[in-house]
Design a protein around this motif. Structure first.
Motif, PDB file in Angstrom:
ATOM      1  N   TYR A 206      -2.381   4.944  42.659  1.00 27.69           N
ATOM      2  CA  TYR A 206      -1.484   4.744  41.523  1.00 27.69           C
ATOM      3  C   TYR A 206      -2.108   3.792  40.507  1.00 27.69           C
ATOM      4  N   PHE A 207      -2.814   2.770  41.000  1.00 29.58           N
ATOM      5  CA  PHE A 207      -3.479   1.833  40.097  1.00 29.58           C
ATOM      6  C   PHE A 207      -4.558   2.557  39.291  1.00 29.58           C
ATOM      7  N   GLY A 208      -5.332   3.415  39.987  1.00 27.77           N
ATOM      8  CA  GLY A 208      -6.347   4.191  39.280  1.00 27.77           C
ATOM      9  C   GLY A 208      -5.736   5.130  38.258  1.00 27.77           C
ATOM     10  N   TYR A 209      -4.594   5.718  38.610  1.00 34.65           N
ATOM     11  CA  TYR A 209      -3.904   6.609  37.670  1.00 34.65           C
ATOM     12  C   TYR A 209      -3.419   5.824  36.449  1.00 34.65           C
ATOM     13  N   ALA A 210      -2.939   4.571  36.690  1.00 34.74           N
ATOM     14  CA  ALA A 210      -2.470   3.748  35.581  1.00 34.74           C
ATOM     15  C   ALA A 210      -3.623   3.376  34.648  1.00 34.74           C
ATOM     16  N   VAL A 211      -4.774   3.032  35.240  1.00 37.06           N
ATOM     17  CA  VAL A 211      -5.945   2.692  34.422  1.00 37.06           C
ATOM     18  C   VAL A 211      -6.394   3.904  33.621  1.00 37.06           C
ATOM     19  N   ASN A 212      -6.374   5.076  34.246  1.00 35.37           N
ATOM     20  CA  ASN A 212      -6.771   6.298  33.546  1.00 35.37           C
ATOM     21  C   ASN A 212      -5.803   6.617  32.401  1.00 35.37           C
ATOM     22  N   SER A 213      -4.501   6.416  32.637  1.00 36.18           N
ATOM     23  CA  SER A 213      -3.505   6.644  31.580  1.00 36.18           C
ATOM     24  C   SER A 213      -3.699   5.667  30.426  1.00 36.18           C
ATOM     25  N   LEU A 214      -4.024   4.413  30.784  1.00 31.90           N
ATOM     26  CA  LEU A 214      -4.268   3.411  29.750  1.00 31.90           C
ATOM     27  C   LEU A 214      -5.471   3.797  28.900  1.00 31.90           C
ATOM     28  N   HIS A 215      -6.511   4.316  29.557  1.00 33.52           N
ATOM     29  CA  HIS A 215      -7.709   4.743  28.815  1.00 33.52           C
ATOM     30  C   HIS A 215      -7.386   5.915  27.893  1.00 33.52           C
ATOM     31  N   LYS A 216      -6.610   6.880  28.395  1.00 34.55           N
ATOM     32  CA  LYS A 216      -6.247   8.030  27.575  1.00 34.55           C
ATOM     33  C   LYS A 216      -5.403   7.614  26.372  1.00 34.55           C
ATOM     34  N   SER A 217      -4.478   6.677  26.581  1.00 34.86           N
ATOM     35  CA  SER A 217      -3.640   6.234  25.468  1.00 34.86           C
ATOM     36  C   SER A 217      -4.462   5.494  24.420  1.00 34.86           C
ATOM     37  N   VAL A 219      -7.797   6.054  23.814  1.00 32.60           N
ATOM     38  CA  VAL A 219      -8.618   7.058  23.131  1.00 32.60           C
ATOM     39  C   VAL A 219      -7.765   7.905  22.202  1.00 32.60           C
ATOM     40  N   GLY A 220      -6.531   8.216  22.626  1.00 29.03           N
ATOM     41  CA  GLY A 220      -5.661   9.051  21.812  1.00 29.03           C
ATOM     42  C   GLY A 220      -4.922   8.315  20.716  1.00 29.03           C
ATOM     43  N   GLY A 221      -5.122   7.002  20.602  1.00 26.72           N
ATOM     44  CA  GLY A 221      -4.450   6.235  19.561  1.00 26.72           C
ATOM     45  C   GLY A 221      -2.942   6.204  19.741  1.00 26.72           C
ATOM     46  N   ARG A 222      -2.480   6.059  20.977  1.00 31.33           N
ATOM     47  CA  ARG A 222      -1.054   6.075  21.275  1.00 31.33           C
ATOM     48  C   ARG A 222      -0.463   4.663  21.225  1.00 31.33           C
ATOM     49  N   VAL A 223       0.825   4.613  20.937  1.00 33.00           N
ATOM     50  CA  VAL A 223       1.543   3.327  20.927  1.00 33.00           C
ATOM     51  C   VAL A 223       1.596   2.734  22.331  1.00 33.00           C
ATOM     52  N   THR A 224       1.550   3.597  23.345  1.00 34.04           N
ATOM     53  CA  THR A 224       1.653   3.114  24.718  1.00 34.04           C
ATOM     54  C   THR A 224       0.515   2.167  25.089  1.00 34.04           C
TER      55      THR A 224
END
Length: 372
Positions: A206-217, A219-224
């Motif tokens: 889950y921690f790895g998934y959170a880090v990956n989501s943070l990276h995607k947000s 790169v994608g210029g997301r507010v998240t």
């Protein structure tokens, strides 16, 4: 039966064919599978996936020579993220099964890790057999030493075993240099215990998934991205304030639940604000990019607020009746407060459910209106 078509499927869950051999698409058909095996063998002759692919081709040739209608393919996952990799395997396999009218499947794998995707494969096609390919090694001490050395050179195994052991040894050495060997043992056992707990409960994934989501947000210029970073910082402050609260209202001979609620009393406001910040950032991104999914996330802040309010009331009540120090809330007031916070929390959660239902209905009506 003449209407049956069998897929000989080789699964490379960690995507060595893409990471090492630059084969970024599923290898479909004998020629492409053979090309993928040759390219991987040239890139890394010691990779066991090479043997698995050749075994899949051999099985294909044997069944084809017997007159059976067979098809061979190699699918890869993701080298860094197993969740994304499993999704990719599911999507690629579904397309292969549909395009080639596959009715059953024989899986060829080089190890137990790839067999974790067996339920994913069974969701797309009926699995008739699983072939496990084990590479033969020299049965002497030199061969064993060589195998162990190559395993330790594997980045995945190194991260799993060498990093926690090295960190524990480093902490032990530092504590000894500071003249506290008894603390060193506690630190080492604590670090190993936390690591085993994370691995056992799957928290590291889950921690790895959170880090990956943070990276995607990011790169994608997301507010998240900004919301998640802010939530992490606020949550870190909450941990410090919670520990301070635990030390301030610490009372000997109390149970672990009392100590936990003492920590909650100081930290819950910060944790709630952090979670609200992250969820509001997610809602903004969903509204801007995936409005149809807004109904699934709109109620999350209300649930977070409800949990935070109720947890605060419970912590105040525990400290008001259990602390021997001069706590600002008396026992009777603590009982009254936990009743009030529980009612407010339930109302907040109920409003979130109502809002979720209303937004989902509004989105459904908007879609139907646009279709007209």
């Amino acid at each position: 039966m003449p209407d049956e078509r069998t897929l000989i499927l080789c699964v490379d869950r960690d995507d060595d064919i893409g990471y090492k051999a630059d084969v970024n698409e599923p290898a479909v058909g004998r020629e492409k599978c053979l090309d993928a095996a040759n390219r991987l063998a040239l890139a890394d002759p010691e990779d066991s996936d090479v043997n698995a692919i050749f075994q899949a081709i051999k099985t294909y040739d044997e069944l084809s020579a017997r007159g059976e209608d067979v098809f061979v393919a190699v699918v890869g996952g993701n080298h860094t993220n197993m969740i994304d990799g499993d999704r990719r395997i599911s999507q690629d396999l579904g397309k292969i099964v549909w395009d080639n009218e596959i009715t059953e499947c024989i899986i060829v794998t080089d190890g137990a890790e790839d067999e974790f995707v067996l339920p994913i494969i069974q969701a797309s096609v009926d699995v008739k057999s699983v072939q496990r390919v084990i590479v033969k090694q020299m049965p002497n001490l030199e061969g064993t030493y060589y195998i162990i050395r190559k395993l330790l050179d594997d980045p995945k195994i190194a991260r799993t075993f060498l990093v926690p052991v090295g960190l524990a040894m480093l902490l032990y050495a530092v504590a000894n240099l500071l003249g506290s060997p008894e603390i060193a043992i506690v630190i080492v056992v604590g670090v190993i215990g936390v690591y085993l707990l994370f691995k056992g409960l799957g928290i590291d994934e889950y921690f790895g998934y959170a880090v990956n989501s943070l990276h995607k947000s990011f790169v994608g210029g997301r507010v998240t991205f900004v919301a998640y970073i802010s939530a992490i910082l606020i949550g870190s402050i909450g941990i410090i304030i919670g520990l301070t609260s635990l030390l301030e209202w610490y009372t000997p001979d109390r149970g672990i639940l009392f100590y936990l609620l003492s920590f909650v009393y100081g930290s819950i406001a910060y944790f709630t604000i952090a979670a609200l910040t992250a969820s509001i950032g997610k809602i903004i991104d969903v509204y801007l990019n995936e409005k149809n999914a807004l109904g699934r996330v709109i109620a999350v802040p209300f649930f977070i607020g409800a949990v935070g309010i109720i947890a605060y009331g419970a912590s105040v009540y525990a400290l008001s009746v259990g602390s021997s120090m001069d706590f600002p809330v008396l026992g009777v007031d603590g009982v009254r407060l936990i009743v009030y916070t529980t009612v407010i929390g339930l109302i907040c959660a109920a409003f979130g459910v109502y809002l979720q239902k209303y937004v989902s209905g509004w989105l459904k009506r908007s879609v139907e209106k646009d279709e007209l």
